[in-house]
Design an enzyme around this catalytic site. Structure first.
Site, PDB file in Angstrom:
ATOM      1  CE  LYS A   1      -4.310  -1.580   2.069  1.00 40.17           C
ATOM      2  NZ  LYS A   1      -4.925  -1.896   3.467  1.00 40.17           N
TER       3      LYS A   1
ATOM      4  CE  LYS B   1      -6.418  -8.658  -1.240  1.00 41.35           C
ATOM      5  NZ  LYS B   1      -6.584  -8.068   0.727  1.00 41.35           N
TER       6      LYS B   1
ATOM      7  CE  LYS C   1     -12.645  -3.998   2.154  1.00 40.58           C
ATOM      8  NZ  LYS C   1     -13.615  -4.123   3.345  1.00 40.58           N
TER       9      LYS C   1
HETATM   10  P1  TYM Z   1     -11.062  -6.844   5.583  1.00 37.44           P
HETATM   11  O1  TYM Z   1     -12.138  -5.650   5.533  1.00 37.44           O
HETATM   12  O2  TYM Z   1      -9.909  -6.344   4.378  1.00 37.44           O
HETATM   13  O3  TYM Z   1     -11.183  -7.615   5.349  1.00 37.44           O
HETATM   14  C1  TYM Z   1     -12.291  -9.094   5.542  1.00 37.44           C
HETATM   15  C2  TYM Z   1     -11.874 -10.824   5.847  1.00 37.44           C
HETATM   16  O4  TYM Z   1     -12.117 -11.205   4.143  1.00 37.44           O
HETATM   17  C3  TYM Z   1     -10.915 -11.261   3.708  1.00 37.44           C
HETATM   18  N1  TYM Z   1     -11.269 -11.422   2.825  1.00 37.44           N
HETATM   19  C4  TYM Z   1     -11.275 -12.265   1.693  1.00 37.44           C
HETATM   20  N2  TYM Z   1     -10.896 -13.933   1.813  1.00 37.44           N
HETATM   21  C5  TYM Z   1     -10.747 -14.684   0.055  1.00 37.44           C
HETATM   22  N3  TYM Z   1     -10.740 -14.086  -0.200  1.00 37.44           N
HETATM   23  C6  TYM Z   1     -10.362 -12.369  -1.227  1.00 37.44           C
HETATM   24  N4  TYM Z   1     -10.375 -11.740  -2.019  1.00 37.44           N
HETATM   25  C7  TYM Z   1     -10.721 -12.109   0.400  1.00 37.44           C
HETATM   26  N5  TYM Z   1     -10.781 -10.576   0.420  1.00 37.44           N
HETATM   27  C8  TYM Z   1     -10.698 -10.678   1.550  1.00 37.44           C
HETATM   28  C9  TYM Z   1      -9.897 -11.500   4.768  1.00 37.44           C
HETATM   29  O5  TYM Z   1      -8.800 -11.939   4.561  1.00 37.44           O
HETATM   30  C10 TYM Z   1     -10.449 -10.535   6.337  1.00 37.44           C
HETATM   31  O6  TYM Z   1     -10.483 -12.113   6.990  1.00 37.44           O
HETATM   32  N6  TYM Z   1      -7.696  -6.822   8.605  1.00 37.44           N
HETATM   33  C11 TYM Z   1      -8.546  -7.108   8.554  1.00 37.44           C
HETATM   34  C12 TYM Z   1      -9.191  -6.673   9.450  1.00 37.44           C
HETATM   35  C13 TYM Z   1      -9.219  -6.346  10.941  1.00 37.44           C
HETATM   36  C14 TYM Z   1      -9.283  -7.599  11.493  1.00 37.44           C
HETATM   37  C15 TYM Z   1      -8.993  -7.475  12.806  1.00 37.44           C
HETATM   38  C16 TYM Z   1      -9.612  -9.584  11.214  1.00 37.44           C
HETATM   39  C17 TYM Z   1      -8.409  -6.028  11.847  1.00 37.44           C
HETATM   40  N7  TYM Z   1      -8.779  -6.027  13.190  1.00 37.44           N
HETATM   41  C18 TYM Z   1      -9.050  -9.407  14.062  1.00 37.44           C
HETATM   42  C19 TYM Z   1      -9.368 -10.707  12.583  1.00 37.44           C
HETATM   43  C20 TYM Z   1      -9.122 -10.179  13.770  1.00 37.44           C
HETATM   44  C21 TYM Z   1      -9.227  -6.793   6.947  1.00 37.44           C
HETATM   45  O7  TYM Z   1      -8.800  -5.754   6.632  1.00 37.44           O
HETATM   46  O8  TYM Z   1      -9.881  -7.238   7.067  1.00 37.44           O
END
Ligand code: TYM
Length: 340
Positions: free
Chosen positions: A119, A203, A206
């Site tokens: 990023k 992947k 968004k």
């Molecule tokens: P975020 O908001 O980007 O994504 C949410 C969840 O979706 C999963 N994900 C995917 N899984 C499979 N294929 C994809 N293409 C794909 N895109 C997204 C992500 O792995 C995630 O599980 N940092 C985290 C949010 C967070 C979090 C936490 C998660 C903040 N605190 C504590 C677990 C525990 C995130 O950016 O997710």
């Protein structure tokens, strides 16, 4: 006398409110597992709005997306009677524990996080904030604050989870065993990474090209169009070969995960058929799987009073757990006059 039920192990996870709709990667990679884990775990799920601040949303946009994200958790099957559902910023201990963990995290250690490196190289040095740099430490605080044993996420979060484990182990070695619970990732191999429909090497995200993602709240026509225009591979035979036919493999993965059928059975059924047949049928599978989800999301958004009540109760329950765990860890650092 009935025996007392054993306390159930704790699961924690979060999703950022950075879009009006979650996408199929979020659902298959994470949310679907969240719902299933409720059977055996004491689950705590959060709309992580503090994390979303790292992308600089407008206040109105953020408020609306927080509600929309919470409504989608509920629509997917997060059950507020069994699980805690809350908004991260409503529990102040998340930011407080982040500071304590900041003081245990190496600068180089945080700088090695690949999501930060990707990023920040995209944004350029001037636009990169300390918040983006600190993002994984806030995530570790989220997890450790609930003594979570398991964390259901997609593959892209594996390295962040590893940092959470390192920090938990560091707390234990510095202050003694039992200071923090070392969490385990729950990453379901088959759906750990759902790929972009236009670029099956990347992947689904968004921030990717809009036609490469399926948003859970997309209307049926858009969903069908996205699937029909998905990039497929050379040849015409439907086979499971992710390295040679990543586009077809991605479609088969989605088909299999939404219908709970093994990939082999689907491949078998499409022997002698063309990619187009698979796409037409998959479009219908996705549309029909998401229809009730879309309807339920709308019901929650149409009843703000009910949604607020669920989120208020969730915040209260989350605060109860977070205050205890934060007190325990902060005391180890020597904070609080009453400690020893
Ligand atoms: P975020 O908001 O980007 O994504 C949410 C969840 O979706 C999963 N994900 C995917 N899984 C499979 N294929 C994809 N293409 C794909 N895109 C997204 C992500 O792995 C995630 O599980 N940092 C985290 C949010 C967070 C979090 C936490 C998660 C903040 N605190 C504590 C677990 C525990 C995130 O950016 O997710």
């Amino acid at each position: 006398m009935f025996p007392m039920p054993l306390p159930r192990p704790r699961a924690f996870s979060g999703i950022q409110p950075t879009a009006d709709s979650l996408h199929l990667g979020n659902y298959l990679g994470a949310l679907k597992q969240w719902v299933e884990l409720q059977e055996d775990y004491d689950c705590v799920y959060s709309v992580v709005d503090l994390h979303a601040l790292t992308v600089g949303p407008s206040p109105a946009e953020l408020r609306q997306r927080v509600r929309a994200t919470a409504a989608q958790f509920l629509a997917a099957g997060v059950d507020p009677a069994r699980s805690v559902l809350f908004i991260q910023s409503e529990v102040s201990e998340h930011a407080q524990l982040t500071w304590l963990l900041n003081c245990l995290t190496g600068f180089g250690e945080a700088g090695r996080m690949t999501q930060f490196k990707d990023k920040s190289s995209r944004l350029g040095e001037k636009a990169v904030t300390v918040g983006l740099f600190d993002y994984p430490v806030l995530m570790a605080a989220d997890i450790l604050l609930y003594d979570a044993q398991v964390v259901p996420v997609g593959e892209d979060q594996r390295q962040h989870l590893e940092l959470s484990r390192t920090l938990a182990a560091r707390l234990n070695s510095r202050f003694g065993p039992g200071t923090a619970v070392v969490p385990e990732p729950v990453i379901v191999k088959a759906t750990a990474k759902i790929f972009d429909l236009q670029d099956p090497g990347a992947k689904m995200s968004k921030t990717g090209h809009p036609s490469g993602i399926i948003e859970l709240l997309d209307d049926p026509k858009t969903i069908a169009k996205r699937i029909k225009t998905a990039v497929t591979d050379s040849g015409s035979e439907i086979t499971w070969d992710p390295s040679v036919k990543p586009g077809v493999a991605n479609l088969l993965t989605i088909y299999s995960a939404l219908t709970d059928q093994p990939v082999e059975a689907i491949v078998q059924r499409y022997q002698g058929k063309l990619y187009g047949h698979l796409k037409v049928d998959l479009a219908e599978v996705v549309v029909e799987s998401l229809r009730p989800f879309r309807e339920r999301t709308a019901l929650y958004l149409d009843d703000p009073g009910q949604l607020d009540q669920i989120l208020d109760q969730g915040a209260e329950r989350a605060r109860g757990i977070a205050a205890t765990v934060y007190g325990r860890i902060a005391g180890c650092f020597g904070l609080g006059r009453a400690g020893q």
